[in-house]
Each structure stands twice: as C-alpha cells, then as structure tokens.
Enzyme design. Structure first.
Site, short mmCIF file in Angstrom:
data_model
loop_
_atom_site.label_atom_id
_atom_site.label_comp_id
_atom_site.label_asym_id
_atom_site.label_seq_id
_atom_site.Cartn_x
_atom_site.Cartn_y
_atom_site.Cartn_z
CB SER A 18 -0.93 -0.15 1.07
OG SER A 18 -1.73 1.03 1.13
CG HIS A 45 -4.22 -0.93 -0.99
ND1 HIS A 45 -3.95 -0.72 0.30
CD2 HIS A 45 -4.88 -1.95 -1.34
CE1 HIS A 45 -4.34 -2.10 0.94
NE2 HIS A 45 -4.65 -2.67 -0.25
CG ASP A 138 -6.00 -5.59 2.17
OD1 ASP A 138 -6.35 -6.63 2.42
OD2 ASP A 138 -5.75 -5.11 0.93
#
Length: 197
Positions: A18, A45, A138
């Site tokens: 991310s 992401h 996540d």
C-alpha cells in the site's frame, strides 16, 4: 541473509503493498530472475477512478513481462500480473485470473487478502506470499490463509518499511516464515527457480 532458503517448488508469488509500495516494488521486482518458473501477482492499493500506469512503470525495471490483469486471462509462468484499480484480483482453477467488483475488504479494492486467500486455495504449499509497506491491516487475514495452506509467508520488517502499519498488522495476526528487509527479500527472490525450458 545467509542460511535463509525457499521451498523448492514455488509456482506462484503474491505480493501486497500500500503506501510506499510503488518505490518498494520498483526496487524489489528487478530481483525476479529472467526465465522465472513461477507466476507473480501484485496488489497495490491505488486511488479509485484513475487509470494505472503500474504495468508500464514496473515493466521498465523488471526482467519479466508485466501486465495489468484482464478478466479470464490465463496464468502464464514467468509473468508479473498487476491488479487494475478498483477491482479485486482472484486466482481461479485453470489457472486463470478473475476480476471482481465485490465490496471492499479492509476498505480496499483491490484487496491483498482477497488475492492471498484465492491463491492459497489454488497453490497451497507451492505459494510464496509477501506483505510490504503500507497503512491499514489489509493482507493480514490473507497471509494467515496462506500459512494455513502450507505456503511460505514473508513480511517486510516493519522498521524497514516506509509505512510500517500493514507489515506490523500481518505479524500481529500470524507468524511469518521470514521477516526481512527489502534487500533481504530481493535476495530471497533471486533464489526462485527458473524454468528449465
């Protein structure tokens, strides 16, 4: 990093990142050897509603072909697949790739956990999963699924990550086979088996 060795039969590598992930992957992906036998799947992401240039950016530095995933694409060895923005990336029997617009997981679509869980179900102990820098949690549940399936779990050392929250969350949820700096993950990647063809 002497003494750290990978299982011999890795057929797939899944990578989740991310915040700070573009720079981490720009360093990491060039360590994948030309002629790699495994397929590589990346979830990073990204902001929704924008196109992605990741395949182009990573393709410039990687010895392997890098493709943005299209739904129902067959999985080819020695290829890096990047999830498109705003779609979950899953692996299906065949193996082939699938895209989904199901609800976000941990506020994310694409979700690292969704990719990792589907890959764990398909590849089991032949899977290598890597969690890199990022915010949020996540990937933590996905990494636990990889571990339950017998796959090899690698987490970037939180102190080495640009944003340590995601690696730290993964380590709170499950134990990893390796907790490494980016440099050491690169060394691990260089051990991946090459195709005999």
């Amino acid at each position: 990093m002497s003494g750290l060795t990978l299982p011999a039969a890795i057929e797939a590598v899944v990578i989740g990142a991310s915040s700070g992930g573009v720079e981490a992957l720009r360093r990491l992906l060039p360590a994948l050897p030309a002629g790699l036998a495994a397929s590589v799947f990346v979830v990073l992401h990204l902001p929704r509603g924008r196109g992605s240039l990741l395949a182009e950016i990573f393709g410039r530095v990687c010895a392997l072909p890098v493709r943005e995933v299209l739904d129902k694409d067959p999985v080819l060895p020695g290829t890096v697949y990047v999830a498109p923005p705003n779609y979950h990336l899953l692996l299906d029997s065949g193996p082939q790739l699938a895209l989904s617009m199901d609800e976000p997981v941990e506020y994310s679509r694409p979700s690292i956990t969704v990719l990792f869980e589907s890959a764990a179900a398909l590849y089991g102990p032949r899977l290598l999963a890597v969690i890199l820098t990022g915010a949020g949690a996540d990937g933590a549940e996905g990494l636990a699924a990889v571990q339950r399936a017998g796959g090899c779990c690698v987490v970037q050392l939180p102190a080495d990550a640009s944003v340590p929250q995601m690696p730290a969350s993964a380590l709170q949820r499950t134990s990893a086979d390796f907790v490494l700096t980016l440099e050491d993950i690169m060394s691990l990647f260089r051990q991946l088996p090459r195709s005999s063809a």
